[in-house]
Motif scaffolding. Sequence first.
Motif, PDB file in Angstrom:
ATOM      1  N   PHE A  17      44.550  44.264  34.104  1.00 16.30           N
ATOM      2  CA  PHE A  17      43.778  45.472  33.813  1.00 16.30           C
ATOM      3  C   PHE A  17      43.179  45.446  32.413  1.00 16.30           C
ATOM      4  O   PHE A  17      42.163  46.099  32.157  1.00 16.30           O
ATOM      5  N   GLN A  18      43.782  44.687  31.510  1.00 18.22           N
ATOM      6  CA  GLN A  18      43.145  44.479  30.211  1.00 18.22           C
ATOM      7  C   GLN A  18      41.820  43.757  30.393  1.00 18.22           C
ATOM      8  O   GLN A  18      40.821  44.094  29.737  1.00 18.22           O
ATOM      9  N   LEU A  19      41.806  42.786  31.278  1.00 17.79           N
ATOM     10  CA  LEU A  19      40.574  42.065  31.577  1.00 17.79           C
ATOM     11  C   LEU A  19      39.533  43.007  32.168  1.00 17.79           C
ATOM     12  O   LEU A  19      38.369  43.020  31.736  1.00 17.79           O
ATOM     13  N   ILE A  20      39.935  43.815  33.140  1.00 19.29           N
ATOM     14  CA  ILE A  20      38.989  44.736  33.778  1.00 19.29           C
ATOM     15  C   ILE A  20      38.413  45.708  32.759  1.00 19.29           C
ATOM     16  O   ILE A  20      37.198  45.943  32.711  1.00 19.29           O
ATOM     17  N   LYS A  21      39.266  46.296  31.920  1.00 20.25           N
ATOM     18  CA  LYS A  21      38.782  47.297  30.959  1.00 20.25           C
ATOM     19  C   LYS A  21      37.836  46.692  29.933  1.00 20.25           C
ATOM     20  O   LYS A  21      36.898  47.365  29.480  1.00 20.25           O
ATOM     21  N   SER A  22      38.063  45.434  29.563  1.00 23.10           N
ATOM     22  CA  SER A  22      37.323  44.837  28.451  1.00 23.10           C
ATOM     23  C   SER A  22      35.935  44.318  28.831  1.00 23.10           C
ATOM     24  O   SER A  22      35.173  43.908  27.962  1.00 23.10           O
ATOM     25  N   VAL A  23      35.605  44.325  30.129  1.00 26.05           N
ATOM     26  CA  VAL A  23      34.299  43.815  30.556  1.00 26.05           C
ATOM     27  C   VAL A  23      33.394  44.943  31.043  1.00 26.05           C
ATOM     28  O   VAL A  23      33.860  46.037  31.365  1.00 26.05           O
ATOM     29  N   ASP A  24      32.092  44.659  31.092  1.00 25.34           N
ATOM     30  CA  ASP A  24      31.130  45.634  31.622  1.00 25.34           C
ATOM     31  C   ASP A  24      31.116  45.610  33.144  1.00 25.34           C
ATOM     32  O   ASP A  24      31.035  46.663  33.791  1.00 25.34           O
ATOM     33  N   LYS A  25      31.190  44.393  33.697  1.00 21.41           N
ATOM     34  CA  LYS A  25      31.191  44.228  35.152  1.00 21.41           C
ATOM     35  C   LYS A  25      32.342  43.314  35.548  1.00 21.41           C
ATOM     36  O   LYS A  25      32.497  42.224  34.990  1.00 21.41           O
ATOM     37  N   TYR A  26      33.121  43.797  36.504  1.00 19.00           N
ATOM     38  CA  TYR A  26      34.265  43.025  36.976  1.00 19.00           C
ATOM     39  C   TYR A  26      34.040  42.664  38.437  1.00 19.00           C
ATOM     40  O   TYR A  26      33.808  43.539  39.278  1.00 19.00           O
ATOM     41  N   VAL A  27      34.085  41.365  38.731  1.00 14.37           N
ATOM     42  CA  VAL A  27      33.808  40.872  40.080  1.00 14.37           C
ATOM     43  C   VAL A  27      35.119  40.572  40.793  1.00 14.37           C
ATOM     44  O   VAL A  27      35.918  39.751  40.328  1.00 14.37           O
ATOM     45  N   VAL A  28      35.330  41.223  41.942  1.00 16.12           N
ATOM     46  CA  VAL A  28      36.470  40.913  42.799  1.00 16.12           C
ATOM     47  C   VAL A  28      36.069  39.714  43.650  1.00 16.12           C
ATOM     48  O   VAL A  28      35.166  39.805  44.486  1.00 16.12           O
ATOM     49  N   TYR A  29      36.741  38.603  43.444  1.00 22.25           N
ATOM     50  CA  TYR A  29      36.395  37.335  44.096  1.00 22.25           C
ATOM     51  C   TYR A  29      36.935  37.343  45.526  1.00 22.25           C
ATOM     52  O   TYR A  29      38.002  36.805  45.816  1.00 22.25           O
ATOM     53  N   ASP A  30      36.159  37.933  46.430  1.00 26.27           N
ATOM     54  CA  ASP A  30      36.669  38.180  47.791  1.00 26.27           C
ATOM     55  C   ASP A  30      36.210  37.152  48.819  1.00 26.27           C
ATOM     56  O   ASP A  30      36.708  37.152  49.950  1.00 26.27           O
ATOM     57  N   ASP A  31      35.280  36.278  48.455  1.00 23.94           N
ATOM     58  CA  ASP A  31      34.777  35.309  49.430  1.00 23.94           C
ATOM     59  C   ASP A  31      35.168  33.875  49.066  1.00 23.94           C
ATOM     60  O   ASP A  31      34.405  32.927  49.252  1.00 23.94           O
ATOM     61  N   VAL A  32      36.380  33.737  48.543  1.00 25.26           N
ATOM     62  CA  VAL A  32      37.009  32.437  48.330  1.00 25.26           C
ATOM     63  C   VAL A  32      38.318  32.426  49.113  1.00 25.26           C
ATOM     64  O   VAL A  32      38.787  33.465  49.580  1.00 25.26           O
ATOM     65  N   ASN A  33      38.915  31.254  49.247  1.00 26.05           N
ATOM     66  CA  ASN A  33      40.111  31.138  50.081  1.00 26.05           C
ATOM     67  C   ASN A  33      41.327  31.861  49.503  1.00 26.05           C
ATOM     68  O   ASN A  33      41.565  31.826  48.289  1.00 26.05           O
ATOM     69  N   TYR A  34      42.039  32.498  50.398  1.00 30.51           N
ATOM     70  CA  TYR A  34      43.288  33.172  50.066  1.00 30.51           C
ATOM     71  C   TYR A  34      44.280  32.175  49.466  1.00 30.51           C
ATOM     72  O   TYR A  34      44.337  31.011  49.877  1.00 30.51           O
ATOM     73  N   ILE A  35      45.071  32.644  48.495  1.00 26.42           N
ATOM     74  CA  ILE A  35      46.044  31.797  47.820  1.00 26.42           C
ATOM     75  C   ILE A  35      47.440  32.102  48.355  1.00 26.42           C
ATOM     76  O   ILE A  35      47.990  33.179  48.090  1.00 26.42           O
ATOM     77  N   LYS A  36      47.992  31.185  49.115  1.00 24.57           N
ATOM     78  CA  LYS A  36      49.332  31.371  49.649  1.00 24.57           C
ATOM     79  C   LYS A  36      50.372  31.163  48.550  1.00 24.57           C
ATOM     80  O   LYS A  36      50.264  30.256  47.742  1.00 24.57           O
ATOM     81  N   GLY A  37      51.371  32.055  48.531  1.00 23.60           N
ATOM     82  CA  GLY A  37      52.433  31.921  47.548  1.00 23.60           C
ATOM     83  C   GLY A  37      52.081  32.453  46.175  1.00 23.60           C
ATOM     84  O   GLY A  37      52.861  32.308  45.224  1.00 23.60           O
ATOM     85  N   TRP A  39      50.302  35.831  43.765  1.00 23.14           N
ATOM     86  CA  TRP A  39      50.721  37.196  43.442  1.00 23.14           C
ATOM     87  C   TRP A  39      49.819  38.243  44.093  1.00 23.14           C
ATOM     88  O   TRP A  39      49.823  39.403  43.680  1.00 23.14           O
ATOM     89  N   VAL A  40      49.076  37.846  45.089  1.00 25.60           N
ATOM     90  CA  VAL A  40      48.121  38.757  45.727  1.00 25.60           C
ATOM     91  C   VAL A  40      48.809  40.001  46.278  1.00 25.60           C
ATOM     92  O   VAL A  40      48.341  41.133  46.090  1.00 25.60           O
ATOM     93  N   SER A  41      49.925  39.820  46.963  1.00 31.14           N
ATOM     94  CA  SER A  41      50.569  40.928  47.673  1.00 31.14           C
ATOM     95  C   SER A  41      51.943  41.276  47.117  1.00 31.14           C
ATOM     96  O   SER A  41      52.737  41.943  47.774  1.00 31.14           O
ATOM     97  N   ARG A  42      52.233  40.835  45.914  1.00 31.90           N
ATOM     98  CA  ARG A  42      53.562  41.110  45.365  1.00 31.90           C
ATOM     99  C   ARG A  42      53.514  41.224  43.853  1.00 31.90           C
ATOM    100  O   ARG A  42      52.593  40.731  43.201  1.00 31.90           O
ATOM    101  N   ASN A  43      54.534  41.890  43.318  1.00 27.75           N
ATOM    102  CA  ASN A  43      54.706  41.981  41.871  1.00 27.75           C
ATOM    103  C   ASN A  43      56.110  42.485  41.597  1.00 27.75           C
ATOM    104  O   ASN A  43      56.917  42.585  42.526  1.00 27.75           O
ATOM    105  N   ASN A  44      56.392  42.818  40.342  1.00 27.01           N
ATOM    106  CA  ASN A  44      57.745  43.227  39.973  1.00 27.01           C
ATOM    107  C   ASN A  44      57.807  44.670  39.489  1.00 27.01           C
ATOM    108  O   ASN A  44      56.880  45.162  38.839  1.00 27.01           O
ATOM    109  N   LEU A  45      58.905  45.317  39.818  1.00 29.36           N
ATOM    110  CA  LEU A  45      59.219  46.662  39.360  1.00 29.36           C
ATOM    111  C   LEU A  45      60.629  46.647  38.777  1.00 29.36           C
ATOM    112  O   LEU A  45      61.347  45.662  38.905  1.00 29.36           O
ATOM    113  N   LEU A  46      61.015  47.764  38.153  1.00 25.53           N
ATOM    114  CA  LEU A  46      62.408  47.934  37.760  1.00 25.53           C
ATOM    115  C   LEU A  46      63.125  48.646  38.900  1.00 25.53           C
ATOM    116  O   LEU A  46      62.856  49.820  39.183  1.00 25.53           O
ATOM    117  N   ILE A  47      64.003  47.938  39.573  1.00 30.32           N
ATOM    118  CA  ILE A  47      64.758  48.480  40.702  1.00 30.32           C
ATOM    119  C   ILE A  47      66.237  48.434  40.335  1.00 30.32           C
ATOM    120  O   ILE A  47      66.765  47.357  40.035  1.00 30.32           O
TER     121      ILE A  47
END
Length: 230
Positions: A17-37, A39-47
Motif C-alpha cells: 500500500f505504500q507503493l500504491i499511495k506513492s504513485v499517480d497510477k497503479y496498475v493491477v497486473y491481471d493479465d499475466v499468469n497466476y503465481i502458485k504458492g 501471497w495472492v490469497s494469503r497473509n498474516n494476522l495476529l491470532i
Amino acid sequence: MTVGIMQPYFMPYIGYFQLIKSVDKYVVYDDVNYIKGGWVSRNNLLINGEKQMFTIVLKGASPNKLFNEIEIGDDFKKLMKTLHMNYSKSSNFEETMALMEKIISFPNKQLPLFIANSFREILGYLSIDTEIIMSSNIQKDNTLKGKDKVLNICNILGADTYYNAIGGQELYSKKEFKEHNITLSFIETIIQPYAQMHNTNFVPGLSIIDVLMNNSKQNVNLLLDSFVLR
C-alpha cells in the motif's frame, strides 16, 4: 507521472500500500499468469497473540491461467470470525470491520476485479486519490514479457517515473529504464512499531488488516509514508 505495477494480492502487507499511495497510477497486473504458492490469497494476522497465516479460497487457481481467469471462492465467514475473535478490542475495530464488510460484499468475484475493488475501498477510506487501472484494459503489446512489458505499459501511460517494491531490485535495472527516459526507484519500508492488542513486542509484516485495526486513518497514512526510495 509516477506509475506502479503489481499482481493482485488480497489484503497484503503495508509495503504494497505504500507503493500504491506513492504513485499517480497503479496498475493491477491481471493479465499475466497466476503465481502458485505466492501471497495472492494469503497473509498474516495476529491470532491468539501470535503471527499466523490466513488463506482465502480461490476457484480454478492454476499457474496455467491468467489472474483474470480465476475467481474468489470464499464466503469469508471464517476470516470475519477470526477478526472478531482476535481484534474486537483493537482501537479501530468498528471502522475496520465496516470497511471489511464492504470489501467482502463486492458482487464481482473475478479475482483481480475483487481485489482492485478492495484497494479502491481502502484508498477511499484513507482519502488517497491514486488511480487504479487494470492492465487488461491497456492496449499494449501482449507479446512482450517481463521488464519489456512493464516499460511498454509505462510508455503508454506517459510515465517518467516507475516505482517498484524493494524485491524488484533483482529484476529491473535502473540503467535500462533510464534508456527509456524513465526513472526507476524501489520502495523500502521503514518499520514503525504501533500498539497491537495482546502484544508487548511489535510484530511487523502483517496484513494491512492489522494496520487498519490498530491505527486511526491519520496514523495509517503516516505509516504509509514511512519508506525510503532506493
